[in-house]
Write an enzyme that holds these catalytic residues in place. Structure first.
Site, mmCIF file in Angstrom:
data_model
loop_
_atom_site.group_PDB
_atom_site.id
_atom_site.type_symbol
_atom_site.label_atom_id
_atom_site.label_comp_id
_atom_site.label_asym_id
_atom_site.label_seq_id
_atom_site.Cartn_x
_atom_site.Cartn_y
_atom_site.Cartn_z
ATOM 1 N N GLU A 139 5.608 -2.129 16.935
ATOM 2 C CA GLU A 139 4.698 -3.191 16.524
ATOM 3 C C GLU A 139 4.352 -3.136 15.037
ATOM 4 O OE1 GLU A 139 4.335 -2.607 20.878
ATOM 5 O OE2 GLU A 139 4.172 -1.236 19.148
ATOM 6 N N LYS A 197 9.489 14.010 -11.267
ATOM 7 C CA LYS A 197 8.201 13.529 -11.755
ATOM 8 C C LYS A 197 8.060 13.900 -13.234
ATOM 9 C CE LYS A 197 6.260 12.059 -7.841
ATOM 10 N NZ LYS A 197 5.984 10.643 -7.609
ATOM 11 N N PHE A 214 -2.027 -3.568 21.373
ATOM 12 C CA PHE A 214 -1.044 -2.897 20.524
ATOM 13 C C PHE A 214 -1.197 -3.269 19.055
ATOM 14 C CE2 PHE A 214 2.119 -2.699 24.328
ATOM 15 C CZ PHE A 214 1.255 -1.828 24.985
ATOM 16 N N HIS A 251 -2.885 -10.102 27.102
ATOM 17 C CA HIS A 251 -3.493 -9.019 27.878
ATOM 18 C C HIS A 251 -4.858 -8.639 27.308
ATOM 19 C CE1 HIS A 251 -0.448 -8.261 30.800
ATOM 20 N NE2 HIS A 251 -0.853 -7.038 31.067
ATOM 21 N N GLY A 300 0.808 -1.205 0.000
ATOM 22 C CA GLY A 300 0.000 0.000 0.000
ATOM 23 C C GLY A 300 0.840 1.254 0.000
ATOM 24 N N TRP A 301 0.206 2.361 0.351
ATOM 25 C CA TRP A 301 0.870 3.657 0.285
ATOM 26 C C TRP A 301 1.751 3.973 1.486
ATOM 27 C CZ3 TRP A 301 2.696 7.263 -2.545
ATOM 28 C CH2 TRP A 301 2.943 8.528 -2.020
#
Length: 587
Positions: free
Chosen positions: A331, A209, A357, A381, A88-89
Site C-alpha cells: 500500500e 561525502k 491499510f 471496510h 521527504g527522507w
C-alpha cells in the site's frame, strides 16, 4: 555490471568529448559551491557529478518550462522546480518515479524518461523495495534509479556496493556499478541505459561525502554538521581554483510526442439507476461508480492493493483493464505510484484498499499533500459494521488521519446515490480526496435527481417539533433514521442530518439546526471518538456556549460479530441513539 567493467568502457555508447567532460566537472564543482553556501555542510556534495551529468548531458527538458509534459522527469527528496513530488527522507521517491514511468510507458506512450536519485540511508526503507518489485513486474524500461552510496550516514561503515548490486539484480533490474565521481563513465552508463528494453535500470554509484573538501571528504565526524564560515570560505576558494572553464551546457530539448490530455470538468455521462429503497453497500456503489466514471474520461485510472474482490474495484477492471494498475499488498508503494501517475496532471488517479491499510501509508499521504497533487483515495471496510472480519480490518482511525491532512476533502456517503456523486465530485476536486465507504448493505434514501455539493450537509428528517439534532454519516445515518421512527412513537421528534463531507464541514447547517432544536446535538459515528465526526462537530460549534454536543462512538477495541450486533455492542445503534436523546431531554 561491475565497476571494473564500467571503467573499461564496454558499453559501446558514444563517449563525450574532452571539453564536454571538463565542463561537466566544472559544473559539478559549481554545484558543490552552491551546496556549501546554501547549507554550510558537506552532505550534498557526493552526488554533484551525478547531478551535473543528469541535468546537463543526459536529461531532455525545457529549462523555461519545468512542467512541460514532454520533458524528462527527475525525482529527489526535495520540492524544487523540475521535481514534481515531495518525497521527504524515507525513500518514497522511487514509488512516485514508478508512477511517472508507468504513465509515460502505458498511458502517454511517450519518449520522456524518468530519473530518480536515492540516498544510501533512505534506501533502507521498505517502500524502496516495494517500488523495485513494481518497476520490474511492469517492465518500466523508461525508468533509471541512481543509488548514491556514500558509506557515511545511516547504514554501514563500508560502501557495500556489491550488496546493492545483488539486490537490484535479484529484483530483475538491469544494474551497473560505477564510480560516481567519474563524469565520463556516468555519461556512458546513462546513455547505455536508454538503450535497454524490457527492464528498468539501476546505477549503483560509489561516492564520498564531502567530495573535494580536504579533511572533510569521507570523514564521519563531518556528516551533517554545520561548517564554520572560515573553513567553508577556504574550501570554496579551493574548489573555485579547480574550475577550468566558464562554459555551461544547454540540455537537449525533449521529444514532443506526449498526447494532449484534459482532466477538467468531468461530466456524468448517464443518470443514476438506483431507486429509493434499493439495498446496496456504498463500497459496491463506489466500484460501479468508478466503472461508469471511466467512460467519462480516458484519463481516469484505478490503482489497487490486491483486495479488488472485497471492494468491487473489479468492476472498473472489467470495463477499463488497460487503466487498472494492480499494486499488490504494497500500500505504501501504491500511494506513491498514484502520486507519480497524477503528477503534471496526466491522470485522475483513484487508489483503493481497506481504509485500515491506509494507516501504514500515512507518510506517503502527508507528503502527497505537500506536493499539492490531485489524488483520490478510497477506503473500504470502515468501522465495526464490517461484521465478521477481525478488528485488524476495521478502520476506526481513518477520519482522524485524513482530517489532519491539509486541504484534504473527506467524503462519507450514506447511500448509493450519494456515493456516486462523491466519486464524480472527487474526480474534479483539487488536492487530495478521501472517500469512506461501508460494507453493510443500506437502503437508498435519495432520489435520482438529488444534487450534492462539497461542504453541504443534507437535512433529511425535520419538523417544527424537533427536540434534538442527530448527526450521522454512512451506516450510522441509517441507525439515526431508525431511531427517529421508533422514538416518534413516543411523540418525540428528532432532526437527522447527513454530513456527506466531513471536511469541509457544513458548520452553518449544523449550527442553525442545533439552535432550532434547543441547542442539543448528538453525533453518532462508526469510528473512534478521537478525531472523528463528534470532535469535528464540537470544533464547529465551540464558539456558541448554548449548544451542547453528546458523542456516540466506538469506545473500545471491537471484536468480530455480525454487523447489527457490532453496532449495538459498540454503542452506536438506533437503541443507543434513543437512550441518548432521552438523556439529553432530561438534563
Amino acid at each position: 555490471m561491475s565497476e571494473a567493467e564500467a571503467g573499461a568502457g564496454v558499453f559501446g555508447a558514444s563517449r563525450p568529448d574532452e571539453m564536454t567532460v571538463q565542463v561537466l566537472r566544472d559544473m559539478a564543482n559549481r554545484l558543490r559551491i552552491h551546496s556549501i553556501r546554501a547549507a554550510s555542510t558537506s552532505t550534498s556534495s557526493s552526488a554533484a557529478e551525478i547531478m551535473s551529468v543528469l541535468f546537463f548531458y543526459t536529461m531532455r527538458y525545457k529549462q523555461a518550462d519545468p512542467d512541460n509534459p514532454d520533458s524528462d522527469r527527475f525525482v529527489l527528496s526535495k520540492r524544487l522546480p523540475y521535481i514534481n513530488v515531495a518525497t521527504g527522507w524515507p525513500g518514497q521517491g522511487l514509488g512516485a518515479a514508478c508512477g511517472m514511468a508507468y504513465t509515460g510507458k502505458y498511458f502517454d506512450k511517450a519518449s520522456y524518461r524518468v530519473f530518480c536519485l536515492l540516498g544510501e540511508g533512505e534506501s533502507s526503507g521498505g517502500s524502496v523495495w516495494e517500488a523495485l518489485a513494481f518497476a520490474s513486474y511492469y517492465n518500466l524500461d523508461n525508468l533509471l534509479v541512481i543509488f548514491d552510496v556514500s558509506r557515511i550516514g545511516h547504514c554501514s561503515s563500508e560502501h557495500c556496493i556489491d550488496v546493492y548490486q545483488k539486490r537490484c539484480e535479484a529484483f530483475g533490474w538491469n544494474t551497473y556499478v560505477v564510480d560516481g565521481r567519474n563524469v565520463e563513465i556516468l555519461c556512458q552508463v546513462f546513455s547505455q541505459a536508454a538503450q535497454v528494453r524490457g527492464k528498468p535500470t539501476a546505477v549503483v554509484a560509489k561516492t564520498f561525502k564531502g567530495r573535494g573538501m580536504p579533511n572533510v571528504e569521507d570523514a564521519e565526524n563531518w556528516y551533517g554538521r554545520p561548517m564554520p564560515k572560515e573553513k567553508a570560505d577556504a574550501i570554496i576558494k579551493l574548489i573555485e581554483s579547480q574550475i577550468q572553464t566558464k562554459r555551461s551546457l544547454v540540455p537537449l530539448p525533449p521529444i514532443e510526442d506526449s498526447p494532449a490530455v484534459s482532466i477538467m470538468d468531468i461530466n456524468r455521462i448517464s443518470p443514476s439507476v438506483y431507486e429509493v429503497g434499493d439495498m446496496m453497500s456504498t463500497r459496491k456503489a463506489c466500484g460501479l461508480a468508478l466503472a461508469k466514471l471511466g467512460h467519462a474520461n480516458d484519463r481516469i485510472i484505478v490503482l489497487h492493493g490486491d483486495t479488488k474482490t472485497s471492494n468491487f474495484a473489479e468492476e472498473f477492471k472489467k470495463e477499463h483493464s488497460e487503466r487498472f494498475i494492480e499494486c499488490f499488498v504494497a500500500e505504501q508503494n501504491m500511494v506513491s505510484v498514484a502520486l507519480g501517475c497524477a503528477a503534471r496532471d496526466r491522470t485522475i488517479a483513484f487508489a483503493c484498499t481497506f481504509a485500515a491499510f491506509f494507516t501504514r501509508t500515512f507518510d506517503q499521504i502527508r507528503m502527497g499533500a505537500s506536493s499539492q497533487i490531485n489524488i483520490n483515495l478510497i477506503g473500504f471496510h470502515c468501522g465495526v459494521s464490517v461484521g465478521d472480519d477481525s478488528s485488524y480490518h476495521m478502520a476506526l482511525e481513518d477520519l482522524a488521519m485524513f482530517r489532519a491532512i491539509p486541504n484534504c476533502t473527506i467524503f462519507y456517503p450514506s447511500d448509493a446515490i450519494s456515493t456516486e456523486h462523491a466519486v464524480y465530485l472527487a474526480s474534479d476536486t483539487k488536492g487530495m480526496c478521501f472517500i469512506r465507504t461501508s460494507q453493510a448493505e443500506t437502503s437508498v434514501i435519495y432520489a435520482r435527481q438529488e444534487t450534492f455539493q462539497i461542504g453541504k450537509a443534507k437535512v433529511i428528517r425535520q419538523s417544527d417539533n424537533d427536540k434534538v439534532t442527530v448527526i450521522g454519516a454512512g451506516v450510522t445515518l441509517h441507525e439515526a433514521l431508525v431511531a427517529a421512527d421508533e422514538i416518534a412513537k413516543e411523540d418525540i421528534s428528532i432532526r437527522v442530518i447527513d454530513l456527506f463531507t466531513i471536511k469541509p464541514l457544513d458548520s452553518t447547517t449544523i449550527i442553525s439546526n442545533a439552535k432550532a432544536t434547543g441547542g442539543r446535538i448528538i453525533t453518532v459515528e462508526d469510528h473512534y471518538p478521537e478525531g472523528g465526526i463528534g470532535e469535528a462537530v464540537c470544533a464547529a460549534v465551540s464558539m456558541d456556549p448554548d449548544i451542547v454536543v453528546h458523542q456516540l462512538a466506538v469506545m473500545g477495541v471491537p471484536r468480530s460479530e455480525r454487523s447489527s450486533e457490532a453496532l449495538d455492542v459498540s454503542g452506536i445503534s438506533a437503541r443507543h441513539i434513543i437512550v441518548a436523546v432521552k438523556c439529553m431531554l432530561l438534563n
